[in-house]
Design a protein around this motif. Structure first.
Motif, PDB file in Angstrom:
ATOM      1  N   ARG A 227      -5.932  -2.900   9.802  1.00 41.64           N
ATOM      2  CA  ARG A 227      -5.588  -1.620   9.678  1.00 41.64           C
ATOM      3  C   ARG A 227      -6.527  -0.655   8.791  1.00 41.64           C
ATOM      4  O   ARG A 227      -6.847  -1.008   7.814  1.00 41.64           O
ATOM      5  CB  ARG A 227      -4.205  -1.383   8.981  1.00 41.64           C
TER       6      ARG A 227
ATOM      7  N   LEU B  98       4.229  -3.255   6.420  1.00 40.87           N
ATOM      8  CA  LEU B  98       4.256  -4.796   6.517  1.00 40.87           C
ATOM      9  C   LEU B  98       5.129  -5.466   5.646  1.00 40.87           C
ATOM     10  O   LEU B  98       6.148  -6.056   6.041  1.00 40.87           O
ATOM     11  CB  LEU B  98       2.826  -5.242   6.350  1.00 40.87           C
TER      12      LEU B  98
ATOM     13  N   ALA C 115      -4.398 -11.490   2.495  1.00 38.39           N
ATOM     14  CA  ALA C 115      -4.882 -10.219   2.779  1.00 38.39           C
ATOM     15  C   ALA C 115      -6.354 -10.109   2.336  1.00 38.39           C
ATOM     16  O   ALA C 115      -6.555 -10.369   0.943  1.00 38.39           O
ATOM     17  CB  ALA C 115      -3.995  -9.029   2.452  1.00 38.39           C
TER      18      ALA C 115
ATOM     19  N   GLU D 280       1.299 -14.041   3.219  1.00 41.18           N
ATOM     20  CA  GLU D 280       0.119 -13.320   3.828  1.00 41.18           C
ATOM     21  C   GLU D 280      -1.081 -13.545   3.011  1.00 41.18           C
ATOM     22  O   GLU D 280      -1.292 -13.996   1.958  1.00 41.18           O
ATOM     23  CB  GLU D 280       0.281 -11.826   3.735  1.00 41.18           C
TER      24      GLU D 280
ATOM     25  N   PHE E  41       0.764  -0.976   0.099  1.00 39.99           N
ATOM     26  CA  PHE E  41      -0.142   0.050   0.093  1.00 39.99           C
ATOM     27  C   PHE E  41       1.132   1.117  -0.002  1.00 39.99           C
ATOM     28  O   PHE E  41       0.683   2.312  -0.687  1.00 39.99           O
ATOM     29  CB  PHE E  41      -0.764  -0.116   1.345  1.00 39.99           C
TER      30      PHE E  41
ATOM     31  N   VAL F 262      -5.194  -8.542   7.474  1.00 38.92           N
ATOM     32  CA  VAL F 262      -4.191  -9.376   6.949  1.00 38.92           C
ATOM     33  C   VAL F 262      -3.792 -10.490   7.811  1.00 38.92           C
ATOM     34  O   VAL F 262      -3.811 -10.181   9.247  1.00 38.92           O
ATOM     35  CB  VAL F 262      -2.738  -8.510   6.765  1.00 38.92           C
TER      36      VAL F 262
ATOM     37  N   TYR G  30     -11.207  -1.324  -0.969  1.00 39.41           N
ATOM     38  CA  TYR G  30     -10.807   0.141  -1.172  1.00 39.41           C
ATOM     39  C   TYR G  30     -12.180   0.890  -1.630  1.00 39.41           C
ATOM     40  O   TYR G  30     -12.884   0.279  -2.311  1.00 39.41           O
ATOM     41  CB  TYR G  30      -9.971   0.002  -2.415  1.00 39.41           C
TER      42      TYR G  30
HETATM   43  C1  GLP Z   1      -1.386  -3.596   0.056  1.00 39.98           C
HETATM   44  C2  GLP Z   1      -1.924  -5.273  -0.260  1.00 39.98           C
HETATM   45  C3  GLP Z   1      -1.944  -5.958   1.114  1.00 39.98           C
HETATM   46  C4  GLP Z   1      -0.688  -5.574   1.562  1.00 39.98           C
HETATM   47  C5  GLP Z   1      -0.137  -4.269   2.058  1.00 39.98           C
HETATM   48  C6  GLP Z   1       1.254  -3.871   2.846  1.00 39.98           C
HETATM   49  O1  GLP Z   1      -2.472  -2.926   0.652  1.00 39.98           O
HETATM   50  N1  GLP Z   1      -3.381  -5.128  -0.853  1.00 39.98           N
HETATM   51  O2  GLP Z   1      -1.986  -7.409   0.722  1.00 39.98           O
HETATM   52  O3  GLP Z   1      -0.667  -6.464   3.099  1.00 39.98           O
HETATM   53  O4  GLP Z   1      -0.167  -3.672   0.815  1.00 39.98           O
HETATM   54  O5  GLP Z   1       1.222  -2.652   2.671  1.00 39.98           O
HETATM   55  P1  GLP Z   1       2.286  -1.923   3.716  1.00 39.98           P
HETATM   56  O6  GLP Z   1       3.521  -2.462   3.402  1.00 39.98           O
HETATM   57  O7  GLP Z   1       2.174  -0.461   3.090  1.00 39.98           O
HETATM   58  O8  GLP Z   1       1.860  -2.130   4.999  1.00 39.98           O
END
Ligand code: GLP
Length: 233
Positions: free
Chosen positions: A125, A157, A214, A212, A81, A139, A218
């Motif tokens: 989150r 993450l 997830a 993961e 993200f 997640v 959105y």
């Molecule tokens: C996106 C993905 C998620 C992932 C996340 C990690 O939103 N859809 O699957 O967990 O990114 O984002 P960040 O590393 O910014 O926490």
């Protein structure tokens, strides 16, 4: 050196950002030709580029208008993200809703290819772009891969996982339309039932180990997915 059309496109981008609202008309080709002192062809090239980017749209016989303010990207890369928002020109942030360790449900176990009941880290989150809520994310990370004690609301993450030697390399995604329930609508500050894009992602590392599972919701009014497709095998 930038081509003339790129300079004109940059000027129009700046004008849209500073003084035009969505669905408002931009000046006519004739006016732009006069103010920029370039050919009609150059103006058309600049406008076509911005239409292609999704910033503008054309209504035949009426003119060119400012598109709606979705967060737009054409690059179907596997991103976090944080990276995704950066590439769209926005600053990502998060609010931690809940963080726990819990046994994998049948659904999670199936998605991650692990036995049901295996302990997973679970993070919920709220994800924001320039301070505005864009997505709600849930997640699960299997086993000991993620140390939730160390995880904070400013953590990415994917960065935390990569630092621990679990770099996300590949993902399978499914995208479907969903009407937001009361909790998600409240968090995203939109009316109940507003459409959202529900994205399930199962990510793995280079060796094919699941990292993961997830599910991200959105806001469909603020976020679009674009994929480049080809006929090549
Ligand atoms: C996106 C993905 C998620 C992932 C996340 C990690 O939103 N859809 O699957 O967990 O990114 O984002 P960040 O590393 O910014 O926490």
């Amino acid at each position: 050196m930038a081509y003339k059309y790129e300079t004109v496109a940059a000027d129009i981008r700046a004008m849209v950002a500073s003084s035009l609202s969505p669905h408002q008309a931009i000046p006519s080709e004739r006016e732009l030709e006069a103010t920029h002192g370039v050919s009609r062809l150059t103006i058309r090239h600049a406008i076509a580029t911005l239409i292609d980017e999704g910033l503008l749209y054309n209504v035949h016989g009426s003119g060119t208008f400012v598109g709606s303010p979705t967060l737009f990207s054409k690059t179907p890369k596997l991103t976090s993200f944080t990276e995704d928002m950066k590439s769209r020109g926005h600053e990502a942030s998060s609010r931690l809703l809940t963080m726990s360790r819990e046994p994998a449900s049948t659904e999670t176990a199936h998605a991650l290819g692990i036995p049901a009941g295996t302990e997973c880290a679970r993070l919920r989150r709220l994800r924001l772009a320039d301070g505005e809520p864009i997505a709600v994310e849930d997640v699960r990370v299997p086993g000991p891969l993620l140390d939730i004690e160390e995880f904070t609301s400013t953590s990415s993450l994917y960065e935390v996982l990569a630092d621990a030697g679990h770099e996300v390399y590949r993902a399978e995604q499914e995208i479907k339309a969903i009407a937001l329930d009361e909790e998600a609508a409240h968090l995203l500050r939109v009316p109940l039932g507003t459409p959202a894009l529900g994205v399930s992602r199962v990510s793995s590392d280079r060796r094919g180990r699941s990292i993961e599972y997830a599910f991200t919701l959105y806001r469909a009014d603020r976020y679009t997915f674009q994929l480049a497709v080809t006929r090549e095998a």
